[in-house]
Design an enzyme around this catalytic site. Structure first.
Site, mmCIF file in Angstrom:
data_model
loop_
_atom_site.group_PDB
_atom_site.id
_atom_site.type_symbol
_atom_site.label_atom_id
_atom_site.label_comp_id
_atom_site.label_asym_id
_atom_site.label_seq_id
_atom_site.Cartn_x
_atom_site.Cartn_y
_atom_site.Cartn_z
ATOM 1 N N GLU A 51 -3.799 7.304 -3.701
ATOM 2 C CA GLU A 51 -3.656 5.986 -3.118
ATOM 3 C C GLU A 51 -3.315 4.977 -4.209
ATOM 4 O O GLU A 51 -3.963 4.961 -5.253
ATOM 5 C CB GLU A 51 -5.007 5.628 -2.494
ATOM 6 N N TYR A 55 0.860 -1.184 0.000
ATOM 7 C CA TYR A 55 0.000 0.000 0.000
ATOM 8 C C TYR A 55 0.895 1.233 0.000
ATOM 9 O O TYR A 55 1.858 1.312 0.760
ATOM 10 C CB TYR A 55 -0.896 0.016 1.255
#
Ligand code: GDP
Ligand code: MN
Length: 390
Positions: free
Chosen positions: A197, A109
């Site tokens: 993101e 991530y």
């Protein structure tokens, strides 16, 4: 303002961030053409909506042939995709992204946000990618790394190396991670982003680091400075009432209650919503008509508020400073007549030209419910809802 994954990936590509080869398609035939153009043996077909959780919701499909790409595109385009972020009614999918599939070795991530407490753009990274970062942050806070960037020096290489090492991107992956993080930071800063993101950021094939997903949201108040970003806006993803309101210079946000609100000033609009709640009601919307509300603007406000089928009554609350109560009153009377409004309208006027405004209301012969202050107006609008729905 949010944009689609395929647009975010276009932007990423222009900054040198590695993303899979791919393109948007809005028909089954076009999806097949894109797959042929990309070449290779397998592809991913991904629903393009402004919501995450598509993988689990069935909006991301792997295809082993061009025929299968067409089949998935046909199934996805035109469907209502329901994910954890769309609500029960789902979202209509109008486009897909067709990409070359890659073999995933490991998922990470990587995100950037503006940390308002620290007043810094902050990097969030984790070796536990592919899942909801909020869940990891709750269950294993130690597995989520946060690193604030000093705006005076930007994001230096040593800081990127430190983050990369902490999530296990070492060896030949480290220079790739450093390049990617710095490019992501430049993109974020140059385009007025609020959040970006990459989930998952993945090690694919033979040790290549690649952004397999891409999400960016921009500051709506700054986006006019970046025409290339403004052009990414997809009105189909927004509430049509909000889009129309913006066009009329009105600041409208749809909510799920039944008391329509027309107010001047954002602070007074919020106080009005609070007062309605305090009396046991619930506001259908936030609406700030702004200063200098002409009769036309008031009429537009009524039209937009009444497009919401849940609205049972309307509370008009004006504290006129720059505004003038007589203009507002003229607008209300016109709107009532032109739009043949049947819902009870509660009016509270105060400030500049209030006597004149009140006279226009009184002489109109229309069944307005007049209140002398905010508390009374809120109470009367909640009572009106009870009468109407009884
Ligand atoms: P989201 O669920 O809306 O966040 O959509 P993502 O773009 O993150 O896709 C969901 C999942 O699909 C990812 O976590 C990956 O596991 C998988 N996926 C996406 N692209 C590829 C790919 O190129 N190859 C493979 N094998 N899986 C992929
Ligand atoms: Mn994702």
């Amino acid at each position: 303002m949010n944009i689609h994954e395929y647009q975010a990936k276009e932007l990423f590509r222009s900054y040198g961030i590695a993303v899979p080869a791919g393109r948007m398609a809005d028909t089954e035939a076009m999806a097949g053409d894109v797959a042929e153009e990309i070449g290779g043996k397998s592809w991913v077909v991904k629903a393009q909506i402004h919501a995450g959780g598509r993988g689990k919701g069935g909006g991301v499909k792997l295809a082993e042939s061009v025929e299968e790409v067409r089949h998935h595109a046909d199934q996805i385009i035109g469907s209502h995709l329901i994910t954890a972020q769309t609500g029960a009614q789902g979202k209509l999918v109008q486009r897909v992204l067709v990409e070359a599939a890659h073999e995933i070795k490991k998922e990470f991530y990587l995100g950037l946000i503006i940390d308002r407490t620290r007043q810094r753009i902050t990097i969030i990274a984790s070796a536990s990618g592919g899942m909801d970062i909020e869940d990891i942050a709750n269950s294993h806070p130690d597995k989520v790394i946060r690193e604030a960037v000093d705006p005076a020096i930007g994001l230096p290489e040593f800081q990127c190396r430190k983050i990369a090492a902490r999530i296990g991107l070492t060896g030949e992956l480290m220079p790739q991670a450093v390049k990617l993080m710095r490019a992501l930071y430049r993109c974020f800063r140059d385009k007025g982003a609020l959040m970006t993101e990459i989930n998952p950021l993945a090690i694919v094939d033979d040790n290549k680091l690649m952004a397999l997903d891409a999400k960016i949201s921009f500051d709506s108040n700054a986006v006019h400075r970046y025409p290339e970003i403004t052009s990414y806006r997809d009105f189909d993803e927004e509430d049509p009432k909000e889009v129309e309101a913006t066009g009329h210079g009105l600041n409208y946000i749809a909510l799920d209650g039944n008391v329509g609100c027309i107010v001047n000033g954002a602070g007074l609009a919020m106080a009005t919503m609070d007062a309605i709640s305090l009396h046991g009601g619930s506001p259908a919307n936030f609406l700030d008509v702004g200063g200098g509300a002409s009769p036309e603007k008031i009429a537009n406000a009524f039209r937009i508020v009444l497009k919401d089928p849940n609205v049972k009554t309307i509370l008009l609350n004006i504290f006129a400073g720059i505004n003038r109560c007589d203009w507002v009153a003229t607008g209300v009377v016109q709107a009532m007549q032109d739009q043949k409004i049947k819902e009870p309208v509660i009016i509270r006027l105060s400030g500049t030209n209030v006597e004149l405004g009140q006279k226009i209301i009184d002489n109109s012969g229309l069944p307005f419910i007049v209140a002398k202050d905010l508390d009374e107006a809120a109470r009367k609008s909640v009572e009106a809802v009870r009468r109407v729905t009884a």
